[in-house]
Design a protein around this motif. Structure first.
Motif, short mmCIF file in Angstrom:
data_model
loop_
_atom_site.label_atom_id
_atom_site.label_comp_id
_atom_site.label_asym_id
_atom_site.label_seq_id
_atom_site.Cartn_x
_atom_site.Cartn_y
_atom_site.Cartn_z
N LEU A 113 0.84 -1.20 0.00
CA LEU A 113 0.00 0.00 0.00
C LEU A 113 0.87 1.25 0.00
O LEU A 113 0.59 2.21 -0.73
CB LEU A 113 -0.93 -0.01 1.23
N LEU A 114 1.91 1.23 0.79
CA LEU A 114 2.83 2.37 0.84
C LEU A 114 3.42 2.63 -0.54
O LEU A 114 3.49 3.78 -1.00
CB LEU A 114 3.94 2.11 1.86
N ALA A 115 3.84 1.58 -1.22
CA ALA A 115 4.42 1.73 -2.55
C ALA A 115 3.41 2.29 -3.54
O ALA A 115 3.76 3.08 -4.43
CB ALA A 115 4.94 0.38 -3.04
N ARG A 116 2.14 1.89 -3.40
CA ARG A 116 1.10 2.39 -4.29
C ARG A 116 0.91 3.90 -4.14
O ARG A 116 0.75 4.63 -5.12
CB ARG A 116 -0.23 1.66 -4.03
N VAL A 117 0.93 4.36 -2.90
CA VAL A 117 0.78 5.80 -2.67
C VAL A 117 1.99 6.56 -3.20
O VAL A 117 1.86 7.61 -3.84
CB VAL A 117 0.59 6.10 -1.17
N ARG A 140 3.85 10.22 9.82
CA ARG A 140 2.49 10.41 10.33
C ARG A 140 2.07 9.23 11.20
O ARG A 140 1.39 9.42 12.22
CB ARG A 140 1.51 10.58 9.17
N VAL A 141 2.47 8.03 10.81
CA VAL A 141 2.13 6.84 11.61
C VAL A 141 2.67 7.00 13.03
O VAL A 141 2.03 6.59 14.00
CB VAL A 141 2.71 5.57 10.95
N GLU A 142 3.85 7.60 13.15
CA GLU A 142 4.49 7.77 14.47
C GLU A 142 4.02 9.03 15.19
O GLU A 142 4.30 9.18 16.38
CB GLU A 142 6.02 7.82 14.29
N HIS A 143 3.33 9.91 14.50
CA HIS A 143 2.91 11.19 15.09
C HIS A 143 1.57 11.05 15.80
O HIS A 143 0.64 10.43 15.28
CB HIS A 143 2.81 12.25 13.98
N PRO A 144 1.43 11.62 17.00
CA PRO A 144 0.18 11.47 17.76
C PRO A 144 -1.05 12.11 17.12
O PRO A 144 -2.18 11.78 17.49
CB PRO A 144 0.51 12.14 19.10
N SER A 145 -0.86 12.98 16.16
CA SER A 145 -2.00 13.67 15.53
C SER A 145 -2.61 12.88 14.37
O SER A 145 -3.61 13.31 13.80
CB SER A 145 -1.57 15.05 15.02
N GLY A 152 -4.42 3.51 7.93
CA GLY A 152 -5.16 4.58 8.59
C GLY A 152 -4.74 5.94 8.08
O GLY A 152 -5.58 6.83 7.85
N VAL A 153 -3.45 6.12 7.89
CA VAL A 153 -2.93 7.40 7.38
C VAL A 153 -3.34 7.60 5.93
O VAL A 153 -3.82 8.67 5.54
CB VAL A 153 -1.38 7.44 7.50
N VAL A 154 -3.18 6.56 5.12
CA VAL A 154 -3.47 6.68 3.69
C VAL A 154 -4.95 6.97 3.43
O VAL A 154 -5.29 7.81 2.59
CB VAL A 154 -3.07 5.39 2.95
N ALA A 159 -6.83 12.99 2.89
CA ALA A 159 -5.40 13.10 3.18
C ALA A 159 -4.56 13.06 1.91
O ALA A 159 -3.58 13.79 1.78
CB ALA A 159 -4.97 11.99 4.13
N PHE A 160 -4.96 12.19 0.96
CA PHE A 160 -4.16 12.04 -0.26
C PHE A 160 -5.07 12.07 -1.48
O PHE A 160 -6.03 11.31 -1.58
CB PHE A 160 -3.38 10.73 -0.23
N GLU A 161 -4.73 12.93 -2.42
CA GLU A 161 -5.55 13.10 -3.63
C GLU A 161 -5.61 11.81 -4.45
O GLU A 161 -6.62 11.53 -5.08
CB GLU A 161 -4.97 14.23 -4.48
#
Length: 223
Positions: A113-117, A140-145, A152-154, A159-161
Motif C-alpha cells: 500500500l505504501l508503494a502504491r501511494v 504520520r504513523v508515528e505522530h500522535p496527531s 489509517g494514514v493513507v 489526506a491524499f488526492e
C-alpha cells in the motif's frame, strides 16, 4: 436477506482480492527485484558486497548499470547460481544481504500500500523525492496527531488526492516499490516532515503556513 448476503459476499471478495494483490506484489519474482535500471539503497548494498568480493571495481553509486550486471553475473557463475544478472532472493542470500523490512514492523500488504501511494503521488519525481513521500506517511504513523497505521494514514479523509481520484489503483512503478522499502528501513530525505505539497497546485492556507523543512523536486516538505 439478499442485501445482507450480498454485503458478506462483497466483503469476502475485497479481502481475497486485497490478499492476492499483496501476494503478487511481493512474491520473489516481483519484490523490488534488483536488475539493470534499478536504483536505490539495495543497489548500494549489492555494489558494496561485490566490491568487497573483488567482482566490482567501479563507483558505488546506487545505480544498477551494465558494469554492475556484469559483476553480478560473474558472482552468480562462480557460486552456482542462475547467471542472469538479476539479483533475486537466492543471489541476495549468497551475497549475505537481507531485503525488505528489516524492522519487522509492517506487513507485506502495508508495504504494498505504501508503494502504491508513493507511485501515485510521486512517480514523476526523483528517487529521493519518492522516498521522501513515503517517509511522510511513516512519520504520520508515528505522530500522535495521525492514525497509527499505514492504512489509517493513507485512507484518512482527504489526506491524499490519489485515493480520491483513483490514481492509487494504477500500476506501481518499480522505483516506488524500492522507495517503500528504503523509507521503511530508515531513509528519510524529508527531514522528518509530516506534510508535503506542490506549491504550483496548492492554495490551501493551512498547508502554505507550515514551516518548510526542505524542497525536493516539485514537492515542499514541512512540519
Amino acid at each position: 436477506m439478499f442485501n445482507r448476503k450480498f454485503l458478506i459476499f462483497s466483503l469476502i471478495f475485497v479481502f481475497v482480492f486485497s490478499f492476492a494483490v499483496a501476494y503478487s506484489f511481493f512474491t520473489t519474482d516481483t519484490l523490488a527485484l534488483s536488475k539493470e535500471g534499478s536504483i536505490g539503497n539495495e543497489i548500494i548494498q549489492i555494489q558494496t558486497k561485490l566490491t568487497e568480493l573483488g567482482y566490482y571495481t567501479y563507483d558505488i553509486d546506487g545505480v544498477f548499470g551494465s558494469r554492475t550486471k556484469k559483476a553480478v553475473m560473474a558472482f552468480q557463475r562462480n557460486n552456482g547460481l542462475k547467471e542472469d544478472g538479476i539479483v533475486g532472493t537466492q543471489t541476495l542470500e549468497a551475497l549475505g544481504i537481507t531485503r525488505a523490512d528489516s524492522s519487522g514492523k509492517f506487513t507485506e500488504a502495508e508495504i504494498a500500500l505504501l508503494a502504491r501511494v508513493i507511485s501515485a503521488e510521486a512517480k514523476g519525481e526523483s528517487y529521493e523525492g519518492q522516498v521522501a513521500v513515503g517517509a511522510v506517511i511513516l512519520n504520520r504513523v508515528e505522530h500522535p496527531s495521525f492514525p497509527n497505521t499505514i492504512s489509517g494514514v493513507v485512507y484518512q479523509y482527504r489526506a491524499f488526492e490519489c485515493v480520491a481520484n483513483g490514481e492509487i489503483n494504477k500500476t506501481v512503478a518499480e522505483s516506488s516499490k524500492q522507495a517503500a522499502l528504503d523509507c521503511i528501513n530508515g531513509y528519510d530525505p524529508s527531514g522528518g516532515a509530516i506534510y508535503y505539497y506542490n506549491p504550483k497546485n496548492t492554495t490551501n492556507a493551512f498547508m502554505l503556513s507550515r514551516p518548510v523543512i526542505t524542497i525536493i523536486g516539485d514537492h515542499t516538505f514541512c512540519s
